[in-house]
Design an enzyme around this catalytic site. Structure first.
Site, PDB file in Angstrom:
ATOM      1  N   ALA A  74     -20.239  15.794   8.011  1.00  0.00           N
ATOM      2  CA  ALA A  74     -19.577  15.928   6.705  1.00  0.00           C
ATOM      3  C   ALA A  74     -18.100  15.571   6.810  1.00  0.00           C
ATOM      4  CB  ALA A  74     -19.740  17.348   6.166  1.00  0.00           C
ATOM      5  N   ARG A 105     -18.426  15.165  -3.201  1.00  0.00           N
ATOM      6  CA  ARG A 105     -16.979  15.416  -3.174  1.00  0.00           C
ATOM      7  C   ARG A 105     -16.357  14.560  -4.262  1.00  0.00           C
ATOM      8  NH1 ARG A 105     -13.187  13.274   0.694  1.00  0.00           N
ATOM      9  NH2 ARG A 105     -11.555  14.685   1.358  1.00  0.00           N
ATOM     10  N   HIS A 205     -13.389  14.945  11.417  1.00  0.00           N
ATOM     11  CA  HIS A 205     -12.126  14.290  11.044  1.00  0.00           C
ATOM     12  C   HIS A 205     -11.588  13.517  12.253  1.00  0.00           C
ATOM     13  CE1 HIS A 205     -11.459  18.081   8.357  1.00  0.00           C
ATOM     14  NE2 HIS A 205     -12.241  17.209   7.749  1.00  0.00           N
TER      15      HIS A 205
END
Ligand code: CFM
Length: 552
Positions: A74, A105, A205
């Site tokens: 994600a 999102r 990330h």
């Protein structure tokens, strides 16, 4: 507008005391769990030098505890690469991972013309089946990449690994290399971002940042026009935030080369190393790119915050101070002077109704910090806050970085070894500039973190659980809670209004000046609505669900 500075903020005194509340939260856990959670629940105390207590974070959630967190896939596919409109993002895995991460999102995008590519409305997945799990999925992946190429002829294709890919050992990078070579005019790259790869989306990330940096940044050396060239890092255009910031930057005469990654496109990433300054909005998700760009190309970075009108004005002034150009400074001041009266008018209208009310914020890795500013602007106090997946530097400031231990979970994620580019490394500022900036109070490569900007006496809770959220509501009855969709309805059924600070409840923007106006108005409506006190949750009326077997 004049807000109290953080050093002038009085400590919060809560009833029951925060220490009692902490003990209450821990008392229901088994001893071992309580011992671990005790390190993640901290009473804030800000020393005059901004030193704050240590908080444990970025560690595994204890199995059985209902957490707000998401997975590594994600964080990579959804958060960092998701908002880029012209890269075809293929999820290599079972269809559920692709489908449930598709358009959930609210990262908006606006191609310059209807002819420009936008693949965000498509859901690409290899739809792995049992056969691929048993015999391997690389063949099917190659077919999917080929099909995407034939249909769309995109500039780039990203492949995102889900859990089974790592378990069965498909080599997405080898497939990407092979297909890239075969096509010749399409950049194909893979991400080993299996959901289980880290303790949360934060690992995703890092993996995404590495991939973007290694495969895209620096591919296009074209110099764009503009005197003041910047990149905006960690702004994902939720609810149109980036549109508002683009408007402000343009009015100030600042050239935005690339945003990472709200309203972005592939070419902007490729060209982003030509900027002279990187601004970091969300430190957690993107500090890696800023650091790597500084090492390789010599671009300095500063932390900014465009959430809150005062914070926006401050951040624009920071940029002006960095470039040290009288014309830019004048324009920035003009824009601030033009925007502020409308902000002030709404702020003055709602503050008497909101003043003294309390908020709790449990969000992601930066918003639990940034949104405190907006609440403070209308006189509201944040009595408890925490991140889902941030690291200690996001709480305590980057000063703790040298002392951080790299644990096994973090070691799982590749650290790129970056060196100055032999031809293109060019420091944008010299020692004299650094001294000037320091003098002006601008700290380069620095972030103080959430806790130093919170009041002493507030509760700081990392990776809060559903149980802890419910107990906190009972103990303190805050006037509003900012969190996500998973928590929303339990909180509302408890009679407390809840603002989604991930998706903005389908509203926004909240960034910049116009965003602040939107936010003030919505919060005013929410905290002053009388409907909440009439709510009775189903479990308050009938605390136990009874059932019986069919044969009974
Ligand atoms: Fe950064 Fe974000 Fe956040 Fe984040 Fe996120 Fe988000 Fe967030 Mo949801 S990148 S850390 S992983 S600001 S999706 S736009 S709202 S949890 S606080």
């Amino acid at each position: 507008m004049s807000l109290a500075k953080k050093e002038e903020l009085d400590p919060i005194i809560l009833e029951p005391s925060v220490e009692e509340a902490k003990q209450e939260l821990l008392s229901k856990y088994p001893t071992k769990v309580a011992r671990k959670r005790a390190k993640q629940i901290v009473v804030n105390e800000v020393a005059p030098d901004s030193c704050v207590p240590e908080i444990q974070s970025n560690v595994r959630t204890i199995p059985g505890i209902i957490s707000q967190r998401g997975c590594t896939y994600a964080g990579c596919k959804g958060v960092v690469l998701g908002p880029t409109r012209d890269i075809v993002n293929i999820t290599h895995g079972p269809i559920g991972c692709g489908f449930y991460s598709w358009l959930t999102r609210r990262n908006q995008t606006k191609p310059p013309s209807p002819k420009d590519e936008n693949f965000m409305m498509y859901c690409f997945s290899t739809d792995m089946q049992e056969e691929q799990i048993v015999f391997g999925g690389e063949k099917k992946l190659k077919q999917a990449v080929q099909e995407a190429y034939d249909l769309f002829k995109p500039k780039a294709i990203g492949i995102f690994s889900t859990c089974p890919v790592g378990l069965i050992g498909d080599d997405v990078h080898a497939v990407a290399r092979e297909m890239k070579e075969k096509f010749g005019d399409c950049n194909v790259f893979g991400f080993s971002c299996e959901g289980y790869k880290g303790v949360s989306q934060s690992a995703g990330h890092h993996i995404a940042n590495n991939g973007v940096f290694a495969h895209i940044v620096g591919l296009d050396d074209t110099e764009r026009e503009g005197k003041f060239k910047i990149n905006m890092l960690g702004e994902y255009n939720i609810g149109g935030d980036a549109f508002e910031l683009e408007r402000l930057l343009e009015d100030c005469g600042i050239t935005l080369i690339s945003t990472f990654s709200g309203n972005s496109c592939y070419d902007n990433f490729a060209n982003s190393h030509t900027a002279d300054l990187n601004l970091i909005m969300c430190h957690r998700s993107i500090n890696y790119v800023a650091e790597m760009m500084e090492t390789k190309f010599g671009i300095p970075w500063i932390k900014v915050n465009f959430i809150g009108a005062e914070a926006t004005a401050k951040s624009l002034r920071k940029i002006a101070t960095f470039f040290d150009d009288p014309e830019l400074t004048a324009r920035v001041e003009e824009v601030i002077a033009r925007e502020m009266p409308a902000v002030e008018a709404v702020r003055e209208e709602v503050t008497p109704r909101c003043k003294g009310k309390t908020a709790m914020l449990f969000v992601g890795g930066s918003r639990a910090h940034h949104y405190q500013e907006l609440f403070r602007e209308i006189g509201m106090e944040t009595i408890a806050a925490g991140y889902e997946f941030a690291h200690r530097d996001d709480y305590e400031g980057r000063r703790v970085l040298p002392g951080l231990k790299v644990d096994a979970d973090s070691r799982n994620i590749e650290e790129l070894h970056v060196e100055p580019d032999p031809e293109r490394y060019q420091p944008r500022i010299n020692e004299a500039d650094k001294a000037r900036l320091e003098e002006a109070g601008i700290k380069l490569s620095e972030y103080e973190g959430m806790m130093a900007e919170m009041q002493s006496g507030a509760l700081v809770i990392d990776d809060i659980s559903q149980f802890e959220t419910e107990r906190l509501i009972e103990l303190y009855r805050p006037d509003i809670i900012g969190a996500g969709i998973k928590e929303k309805y339990v909180i509302q059924k408890s009679g407390v209004p809840m603002k989604q600070l991930h998706s903005y409840d389908y509203s926004g923007p909240y960034a910049g000046f116009r965003g602040a106006i939107n936010f003030y108005r919505e919060i005013d409506r929410m905290v002053n609505s009388k409907v909440w006190k009439y709510l009775k949750a189903p479990w308050q009326k009938r605390p136990e669900l009874a059932a019986k077997y069919v044969w009974e």
